[in-house]
Design a protein around this motif. Structure first.
Motif, PDB file in Angstrom:
ATOM      1  N   GLN A  87     -30.500 -13.420 -37.221  1.00  0.00           N
ATOM      2  CA  GLN A  87     -31.083 -12.083 -37.262  1.00  0.00           C
ATOM      3  C   GLN A  87     -32.135 -12.034 -38.372  1.00  0.00           C
ATOM      4  O   GLN A  87     -31.898 -12.492 -39.487  1.00  0.00           O
ATOM      5  CB  GLN A  87     -29.985 -11.060 -37.544  1.00  0.00           C
ATOM      6  CG  GLN A  87     -30.428  -9.619 -37.478  1.00  0.00           C
ATOM      7  CD  GLN A  87     -30.648  -9.144 -36.063  1.00  0.00           C
ATOM      8  OE1 GLN A  87     -30.226  -9.794 -35.126  1.00  0.00           O
ATOM      9  NE2 GLN A  87     -31.318  -8.025 -35.910  1.00  0.00           N
ATOM     10  N   PRO A  88     -33.352 -11.515 -38.093  1.00  0.00           N
ATOM     11  CA  PRO A  88     -34.380 -11.416 -39.142  1.00  0.00           C
ATOM     12  C   PRO A  88     -33.861 -10.640 -40.342  1.00  0.00           C
ATOM     13  O   PRO A  88     -33.079  -9.702 -40.208  1.00  0.00           O
ATOM     14  CB  PRO A  88     -35.515 -10.665 -38.440  1.00  0.00           C
ATOM     15  CG  PRO A  88     -35.325 -10.952 -36.991  1.00  0.00           C
ATOM     16  CD  PRO A  88     -33.848 -11.026 -36.789  1.00  0.00           C
ATOM     17  N   GLN A  89     -34.289 -11.049 -41.540  1.00  0.00           N
ATOM     18  CA  GLN A  89     -33.759 -10.483 -42.776  1.00  0.00           C
ATOM     19  C   GLN A  89     -34.897 -10.001 -43.675  1.00  0.00           C
ATOM     20  O   GLN A  89     -36.003 -10.555 -43.650  1.00  0.00           O
ATOM     21  CB  GLN A  89     -32.947 -11.541 -43.538  1.00  0.00           C
ATOM     22  CG  GLN A  89     -31.778 -12.125 -42.783  1.00  0.00           C
ATOM     23  CD  GLN A  89     -30.638 -11.136 -42.622  1.00  0.00           C
ATOM     24  OE1 GLN A  89     -30.601 -10.115 -43.298  1.00  0.00           O
ATOM     25  NE2 GLN A  89     -29.719 -11.432 -41.726  1.00  0.00           N
ATOM     26  N   PRO A  90     -34.629  -8.991 -44.516  1.00  0.00           N
ATOM     27  CA  PRO A  90     -35.631  -8.570 -45.501  1.00  0.00           C
ATOM     28  C   PRO A  90     -35.724  -9.605 -46.619  1.00  0.00           C
ATOM     29  O   PRO A  90     -34.809 -10.420 -46.824  1.00  0.00           O
ATOM     30  CB  PRO A  90     -35.085  -7.231 -46.009  1.00  0.00           C
ATOM     31  CG  PRO A  90     -33.611  -7.312 -45.779  1.00  0.00           C
ATOM     32  CD  PRO A  90     -33.433  -8.129 -44.530  1.00  0.00           C
ATOM     33  N   LEU A  91     -36.818  -9.563 -47.377  1.00  0.00           N
ATOM     34  CA  LEU A  91     -37.027 -10.562 -48.429  1.00  0.00           C
ATOM     35  C   LEU A  91     -35.919 -10.540 -49.477  1.00  0.00           C
ATOM     36  O   LEU A  91     -35.552 -11.579 -50.022  1.00  0.00           O
ATOM     37  CB  LEU A  91     -38.382 -10.328 -49.101  1.00  0.00           C
ATOM     38  CG  LEU A  91     -39.614 -10.739 -48.296  1.00  0.00           C
ATOM     39  CD1 LEU A  91     -40.879 -10.416 -49.078  1.00  0.00           C
ATOM     40  CD2 LEU A  91     -39.572 -12.227 -47.946  1.00  0.00           C
ATOM     41  N   ALA A  92     -35.383  -9.371 -49.783  1.00  0.00           N
ATOM     42  CA  ALA A  92     -34.342  -9.292 -50.811  1.00  0.00           C
ATOM     43  C   ALA A  92     -33.127 -10.113 -50.425  1.00  0.00           C
ATOM     44  O   ALA A  92     -32.533 -10.811 -51.250  1.00  0.00           O
ATOM     45  CB  ALA A  92     -33.947  -7.831 -51.038  1.00  0.00           C
ATOM     46  N   THR A  93     -32.740 -10.044 -49.162  1.00  0.00           N
ATOM     47  CA  THR A  93     -31.588 -10.822 -48.685  1.00  0.00           C
ATOM     48  C   THR A  93     -31.895 -12.308 -48.689  1.00  0.00           C
ATOM     49  O   THR A  93     -31.072 -13.136 -49.100  1.00  0.00           O
ATOM     50  CB  THR A  93     -31.204 -10.362 -47.271  1.00  0.00           C
ATOM     51  OG1 THR A  93     -30.872  -8.975 -47.295  1.00  0.00           O
ATOM     52  CG2 THR A  93     -30.004 -11.150 -46.758  1.00  0.00           C
ATOM     53  N   GLY A 120     -49.521 -20.857 -45.378  1.00  0.00           N
ATOM     54  CA  GLY A 120     -48.431 -21.598 -44.765  1.00  0.00           C
ATOM     55  C   GLY A 120     -47.082 -20.926 -44.842  1.00  0.00           C
ATOM     56  O   GLY A 120     -46.128 -21.380 -44.195  1.00  0.00           O
ATOM     57  N   PHE A 121     -46.970 -19.864 -45.669  1.00  0.00           N
ATOM     58  CA  PHE A 121     -45.675 -19.170 -45.732  1.00  0.00           C
ATOM     59  C   PHE A 121     -45.391 -18.539 -44.363  1.00  0.00           C
ATOM     60  O   PHE A 121     -46.305 -18.009 -43.718  1.00  0.00           O
ATOM     61  CB  PHE A 121     -45.693 -18.094 -46.811  1.00  0.00           C
ATOM     62  CG  PHE A 121     -44.334 -17.510 -47.096  1.00  0.00           C
ATOM     63  CD1 PHE A 121     -43.489 -18.127 -48.017  1.00  0.00           C
ATOM     64  CD2 PHE A 121     -43.881 -16.383 -46.430  1.00  0.00           C
ATOM     65  CE1 PHE A 121     -42.234 -17.604 -48.287  1.00  0.00           C
ATOM     66  CE2 PHE A 121     -42.624 -15.850 -46.686  1.00  0.00           C
ATOM     67  CZ  PHE A 121     -41.794 -16.470 -47.622  1.00  0.00           C
ATOM     68  N   PRO A 122     -44.153 -18.605 -43.887  1.00  0.00           N
ATOM     69  CA  PRO A 122     -43.848 -18.075 -42.547  1.00  0.00           C
ATOM     70  C   PRO A 122     -44.308 -16.630 -42.376  1.00  0.00           C
ATOM     71  O   PRO A 122     -44.148 -15.793 -43.271  1.00  0.00           O
ATOM     72  CB  PRO A 122     -42.319 -18.180 -42.473  1.00  0.00           C
ATOM     73  CG  PRO A 122     -41.977 -19.281 -43.417  1.00  0.00           C
ATOM     74  CD  PRO A 122     -42.967 -19.187 -44.531  1.00  0.00           C
ATOM     75  N   THR A 123     -44.902 -16.367 -41.234  1.00  0.00           N
ATOM     76  CA  THR A 123     -45.332 -15.004 -40.945  1.00  0.00           C
ATOM     77  C   THR A 123     -44.104 -14.134 -40.687  1.00  0.00           C
ATOM     78  O   THR A 123     -43.069 -14.624 -40.220  1.00  0.00           O
ATOM     79  CB  THR A 123     -46.237 -14.959 -39.704  1.00  0.00           C
ATOM     80  OG1 THR A 123     -45.550 -15.584 -38.606  1.00  0.00           O
ATOM     81  CG2 THR A 123     -47.535 -15.691 -39.966  1.00  0.00           C
ATOM     82  N   PRO A 124     -44.185 -12.835 -40.993  1.00  0.00           N
ATOM     83  CA  PRO A 124     -43.024 -11.969 -40.760  1.00  0.00           C
ATOM     84  C   PRO A 124     -42.723 -11.819 -39.273  1.00  0.00           C
ATOM     85  O   PRO A 124     -43.623 -11.824 -38.440  1.00  0.00           O
ATOM     86  CB  PRO A 124     -43.455 -10.635 -41.382  1.00  0.00           C
ATOM     87  CG  PRO A 124     -44.934 -10.666 -41.382  1.00  0.00           C
ATOM     88  CD  PRO A 124     -45.317 -12.100 -41.584  1.00  0.00           C
ATOM     89  N   ASP A 159     -37.883 -14.640 -40.647  1.00  0.00           N
ATOM     90  CA  ASP A 159     -36.932 -15.613 -40.111  1.00  0.00           C
ATOM     91  C   ASP A 159     -36.324 -16.385 -41.289  1.00  0.00           C
ATOM     92  O   ASP A 159     -37.015 -17.100 -42.009  1.00  0.00           O
ATOM     93  CB  ASP A 159     -37.677 -16.562 -39.163  1.00  0.00           C
ATOM     94  CG  ASP A 159     -36.758 -17.609 -38.546  1.00  0.00           C
ATOM     95  OD1 ASP A 159     -35.594 -17.718 -38.986  1.00  0.00           O
ATOM     96  OD2 ASP A 159     -37.217 -18.319 -37.638  1.00  0.00           O
ATOM     97  N   LEU A 160     -35.039 -16.222 -41.503  1.00  0.00           N
ATOM     98  CA  LEU A 160     -34.365 -16.833 -42.646  1.00  0.00           C
ATOM     99  C   LEU A 160     -34.509 -18.352 -42.644  1.00  0.00           C
ATOM    100  O   LEU A 160     -34.827 -18.959 -43.675  1.00  0.00           O
ATOM    101  CB  LEU A 160     -32.887 -16.439 -42.645  1.00  0.00           C
ATOM    102  CG  LEU A 160     -31.998 -17.112 -43.696  1.00  0.00           C
ATOM    103  CD1 LEU A 160     -32.483 -16.795 -45.094  1.00  0.00           C
ATOM    104  CD2 LEU A 160     -30.549 -16.680 -43.516  1.00  0.00           C
ATOM    105  N   ASP A 161     -34.284 -18.972 -41.485  1.00  0.00           N
ATOM    106  CA  ASP A 161     -34.364 -20.440 -41.414  1.00  0.00           C
ATOM    107  C   ASP A 161     -35.763 -20.934 -41.758  1.00  0.00           C
ATOM    108  O   ASP A 161     -35.931 -21.933 -42.471  1.00  0.00           O
ATOM    109  CB  ASP A 161     -33.975 -20.928 -40.011  1.00  0.00           C
ATOM    110  CG  ASP A 161     -32.497 -20.745 -39.727  1.00  0.00           C
ATOM    111  OD1 ASP A 161     -31.719 -20.644 -40.703  1.00  0.00           O
ATOM    112  OD2 ASP A 161     -32.114 -20.701 -38.543  1.00  0.00           O
ATOM    113  N   ALA A 162     -36.803 -20.231 -41.260  1.00  0.00           N
ATOM    114  CA  ALA A 162     -38.181 -20.662 -41.522  1.00  0.00           C
ATOM    115  C   ALA A 162     -38.507 -20.563 -43.003  1.00  0.00           C
ATOM    116  O   ALA A 162     -39.150 -21.454 -43.586  1.00  0.00           O
ATOM    117  CB  ALA A 162     -39.154 -19.814 -40.704  1.00  0.00           C
TER     118      ALA A 162
END
Length: 270
Positions: free
Chosen positions: A3-9, A29-33, A47-50
């Protein structure tokens, strides 16, 4: 994909500060939201994994199908796009089947943001039924002309009180129509029980009134009242009432009959 997560998590998961991770989002290169706010442009969910892979080796390596960013909008922007007023769309958002907010954008005064496509589909064919909108307990109390304390009591004490349909942050929202129906049924039950207490009605919705218990046991009403005290060896295990409406009590007929059958001398004792 998780599940997509906010940056804080995500910052907590990858072991960096939120401030550091926000700086990393500005790098090439940072993953796009996965989800971006359409009003202020902020990346809301990633994407947490990315992000974990990027933090480990500096490469995005997105899984197939995860490179598209979904744009979400606050209600005010969606209302403009749909050609209706923000107030109208806000009222629609209280309906039980209105799409739930995707997340909250901290850059837009903590506004909730919604999937634009889902809201558009809803508006194209949604029945606008004001009796079925979602409300907080306070709003339900105002609609039914009850106190907030009464609504809290109903929620805490009555197992059949309607359950929340969804949550907006920590606040539960209920179907106003369900609460109205529950309250109407309760009022009808109270009226029926009050009439039964004043007359000779024996049963209410399959449960015995005090007169019904007296008839089952073959005793007087005052005797049932004495049994309720459970202060003698004979009555110490007299069945408890299974429901109380106002000051009137109702008993399970099976329990009353079982108690009667275990005491063949009950009628003589009366």
């Amino acid at each position: 994909m998780d599940q997509p997560q906010p940056l804080a998590t995500i910052a907590e998961r990858v072991g960096v500060t939120v401030r550091t991770l926000r700086k990393h989002t500005e790098r090439d290169g940072f993953p796009t939201p996965v989800v971006r706010c359409g009003k202020c442009g902020s990346g809301l969910l990633y994407d947490l994994d990315a992000v974990q892979r990027w933090e480990e080796d500096g490469t995005e390596q997105l899984a197939p199908g995860t490179d598209a960013t979904r744009t979400v909008q606050p209600l005010s922007v969606l209302a403009d796009d749909l050609g209706i007023t923000a107030l109208t769309l806000w009222k629609h958002s209280k309906h039980a089947d209105f799409p739930s907010p995707v997340t909250r954008c901290g850059m837009c005064a903590n506004a909730y943001v919604y999937d634009a496509a889902a809201v558009q589909r809803y508006e194209e064919g949604a029945p606008v039924d004001p009796s079925d909108r979602l409300v907080s307990l306070q709003e339900a109390a105002d609609e039914l002309e009850l106190s907030y304390g009464s609504m809290r009591t109903y929620l805490g004490r009555h197992a059949d009180f309607p359950k929340p349909i969804k949550y907006t942050g920590p606040r539960p929202l209920f179907s106003l129509q369900q609460i109205r129906s529950w309250q109407d049924k309760r009022q009808r039950m109270r009226s029926t029980v009050a009439e039964a207490a004043a007359g000779d009605t024996l049963e209410v919705e399959g449960l015995l009134t005090r007169a019904g218990v007296a008839t089952e046991l073959g005793v007087k009403l005052d005797t049932v009242t004495r049994y309720q005290r459970r202060d003698t060896d004979f009555s110490k295990d007299f069945p408890e009432s299974v429901r109380k409406i106002g000051r009137s009590r109702l008993w399970d007929p099976l329990q009353v009959r079982a108690w009667r059958d275990s005491r063949p001398s009950a009628q003589r004792q009366a």
